[in-house]
Scaffold this motif. Structure first.
Motif, short mmCIF file in Angstrom:
data_model
loop_
_atom_site.label_atom_id
_atom_site.label_comp_id
_atom_site.label_asym_id
_atom_site.label_seq_id
_atom_site.Cartn_x
_atom_site.Cartn_y
_atom_site.Cartn_z
N PHE A 48 -22.43 -28.53 38.34
CA PHE A 48 -21.38 -28.48 37.33
C PHE A 48 -21.95 -28.08 35.97
O PHE A 48 -21.40 -27.19 35.29
CB PHE A 48 -20.69 -29.84 37.23
N ASP A 49 -23.04 -28.70 35.56
CA ASP A 49 -23.62 -28.40 34.25
C ASP A 49 -24.11 -26.96 34.17
O ASP A 49 -23.95 -26.30 33.14
CB ASP A 49 -24.77 -29.37 33.94
N GLU A 50 -24.70 -26.47 35.26
CA GLU A 50 -25.15 -25.08 35.27
C GLU A 50 -23.98 -24.12 35.13
O GLU A 50 -24.06 -23.12 34.39
CB GLU A 50 -25.91 -24.78 36.57
N TYR A 51 -22.89 -24.44 35.81
CA TYR A 51 -21.74 -23.54 35.75
C TYR A 51 -21.09 -23.56 34.37
O TYR A 51 -20.65 -22.53 33.87
CB TYR A 51 -20.72 -23.92 36.83
N MET A 52 -21.04 -24.72 33.73
CA MET A 52 -20.49 -24.79 32.38
C MET A 52 -21.36 -24.00 31.40
O MET A 52 -20.86 -23.30 30.52
CB MET A 52 -20.38 -26.25 31.93
N LYS A 53 -22.67 -24.12 31.54
CA LYS A 53 -23.58 -23.36 30.67
C LYS A 53 -23.40 -21.85 30.87
O LYS A 53 -23.34 -21.08 29.91
CB LYS A 53 -25.03 -23.76 30.96
N PHE A 54 -23.31 -21.44 32.13
CA PHE A 54 -23.07 -20.04 32.47
C PHE A 54 -21.75 -19.55 31.88
O PHE A 54 -21.68 -18.48 31.26
CB PHE A 54 -23.06 -19.90 34.00
N SER A 55 -20.69 -20.35 32.01
CA SER A 55 -19.38 -19.95 31.51
C SER A 55 -19.38 -19.83 30.00
O SER A 55 -18.83 -18.87 29.43
CB SER A 55 -18.31 -20.95 31.96
N ARG A 56 -19.99 -20.78 29.32
CA ARG A 56 -20.06 -20.72 27.86
C ARG A 56 -20.83 -19.49 27.39
O ARG A 56 -20.46 -18.84 26.41
CB ARG A 56 -20.71 -21.98 27.31
N SER A 57 -21.91 -19.16 28.10
CA SER A 57 -22.76 -18.05 27.65
C SER A 57 -22.01 -16.72 27.71
O SER A 57 -22.05 -15.95 26.74
CB SER A 57 -24.05 -17.99 28.48
N TRP A 58 -21.29 -16.46 28.80
CA TRP A 58 -20.63 -15.15 28.85
C TRP A 58 -19.34 -15.13 28.03
O TRP A 58 -19.00 -14.11 27.44
CB TRP A 58 -20.39 -14.70 30.30
N LEU A 59 -18.65 -16.26 27.92
CA LEU A 59 -17.44 -16.29 27.10
C LEU A 59 -17.76 -16.19 25.61
O LEU A 59 -16.99 -15.60 24.84
CB LEU A 59 -16.65 -17.56 27.39
N ASN A 60 -18.89 -16.71 25.18
CA ASN A 60 -19.33 -16.51 23.80
C ASN A 60 -19.55 -15.04 23.50
O ASN A 60 -19.20 -14.56 22.42
CB ASN A 60 -20.60 -17.31 23.51
N GLU A 61 -20.12 -14.32 24.45
CA GLU A 61 -20.30 -12.87 24.27
C GLU A 61 -18.95 -12.15 24.23
O GLU A 61 -18.77 -11.20 23.47
CB GLU A 61 -21.18 -12.31 25.39
N VAL A 62 -18.01 -12.60 25.04
CA VAL A 62 -16.67 -12.00 25.01
C VAL A 62 -16.08 -12.11 23.61
O VAL A 62 -15.55 -11.12 23.06
CB VAL A 62 -15.75 -12.68 26.04
N LYS A 63 -16.13 -13.28 23.01
CA LYS A 63 -15.57 -13.45 21.67
C LYS A 63 -16.24 -12.51 20.67
O LYS A 63 -15.58 -11.89 19.83
CB LYS A 63 -15.71 -14.90 21.21
N ARG A 64 -17.55 -12.40 20.75
CA ARG A 64 -18.28 -11.52 19.83
C ARG A 64 -17.86 -10.06 19.99
O ARG A 64 -17.72 -9.32 19.01
CB ARG A 64 -19.79 -11.67 20.05
N LEU A 65 -17.65 -9.64 21.22
CA LEU A 65 -17.37 -8.24 21.50
C LEU A 65 -15.93 -7.83 21.21
O LEU A 65 -15.65 -6.66 20.96
CB LEU A 65 -17.69 -7.93 22.96
N LEU A 66 -15.00 -8.79 21.25
CA LEU A 66 -13.60 -8.44 21.09
C LEU A 66 -13.31 -7.95 19.68
O LEU A 66 -13.73 -8.56 18.69
CB LEU A 66 -12.71 -9.65 21.38
N ALA A 67 -12.53 -6.88 19.60
CA ALA A 67 -11.99 -6.43 18.33
C ALA A 67 -11.07 -7.51 17.78
O ALA A 67 -10.62 -8.41 18.52
CB ALA A 67 -11.22 -5.12 18.51
N ASP A 68 -10.78 -7.45 16.49
CA ASP A 68 -10.00 -8.51 15.86
C ASP A 68 -8.61 -8.65 16.47
O ASP A 68 -8.02 -9.73 16.42
CB ASP A 68 -9.89 -8.26 14.36
N ASP A 69 -8.08 -7.57 17.04
CA ASP A 69 -6.77 -7.63 17.70
C ASP A 69 -6.90 -7.60 19.22
O ASP A 69 -5.96 -7.27 19.94
CB ASP A 69 -5.87 -6.48 17.24
#
Length: 273
Positions: A48-69
């Motif tokens: 569970f902890d590994e999967y949460m760490k994995f999910s946070r890592s790629w979703l953080n990149e998603v937020k960074r990459l998304l345009a403001d809209d």
């Protein structure tokens, strides 16, 4: 391969870190569900902890990459979807728009408990109000002709009944979790425009890229398995005839509602009398 479509073989997080900030208009992706699926060179089985760490890592990149809209759609199974919701909203500060249920007609058989017949898709935006949503591009025919209806068609709602790509179908690839093109078509048409950039960091069999190719979007598809990236390239090179699936509601013809139920002369009656 079509111009504007990039296929990358590598680790999703590492490859996403190479992409500039705010350069992606839309993310649509079907990440591993942590259900011990065999993806060839990787096993989808973490603590569970590994999967949460994995999910946070790629979703953080998603937020960074998304345009403001920009917007993001994430497929997820029932065991972990609530955790991803919390990450997206509470930790990353993205804005919830819709919880979409994809209802399919065939699934895993069970004799102790109920057989699953749906997956879910979370739809979040980077800005609360400023985001792309092309409703007219995804409308479905109305059930009835009547004046209060928009005769361009109805909003498809948040429950989508679209069949699996059957294992015996010609369109089926050698991938354990291939999704039908109609799912990605609706999300991509609704939440991006021609010429926009769409990212799929877990591109798998290449469904998102194929839809982008045929709808005039640029796309970046990442997968860690070289067999799957080769599969994507082959798929993109194939002649296009039609998408491999559709929402059956797209084929319906609006009925003429009886006057005693509509309380008025319908648009169809007015036009034909």
């Amino acid at each position: 391969m079509a111009e504007g479509i990039r296929v990358i073989c590598g680790d999703a997080v590492q490859e996403m870190r190479k992409i500039p900030d705010r350069s992606v208009n839309l993310v649509v992706t079907d990440p591993p569900y942590n259900l011990s699926k065999n993806y060839g060179n990787t096993q989808d089985s973490m603590t569970f902890d590994e999967y949460m760490k994995f999910s946070r890592s790629w979703l953080n990149e998603v937020k960074r990459l998304l345009a403001d809209d920009g917007s993001v759609y994430v497929f997820m199974g029932m065991r972990f979807i609530s955790y991803l919701y919390i990450i997206l909203e509470q930790e990353l500060g993205l804005f919830f728009n819709s919880w979409i249920t994809w209802h399919y007609t065939q699934g895993i058989g069970k004799i102790r408990g109920y057989s699953p017949r749906h997956d879910d898709i979370l739809f979040f935006t980077k800005d609360r109000a400023d985001f792309t949503f092309n409703l007219d591009a995804i409308r479905i025919p109305q059930k009835y002709y009547r004046q209060r209806n928009n005769m361009k068609g109805a909003n498809p709602g948040n429950v989508w009944e679209i069949p699996h790509v059957h294992y015996c179908a010609f369109a089926r690839r050698k991938h354990p979790t291939q999704k039908p093109e109609a799912l990605f078509l609706r999300m991509i048409l609704a939440s991006s425009n021609p010429g926009d950039t769409v990212l799929d960091p877990f591109a798998g069999s290449g469904t998102s890229l194929r839809v982008c190719q045929q709808t005039g979007r640029n796309a970046i598809g990442i997968d860690i398995n070289p067999e799957y990236t080769d599969m994507m390239l082959e798929r993109l090179a194939e002649p296009f005839d039609s998408f491999d699936s559709s929402d059956a509601r797209n084929d319906r013809v609006p009925g003429n509602m009886r006057r005693e139920y509509s309380g008025q002369i319908s648009i169809f009656e007015e036009a034909t009398r």
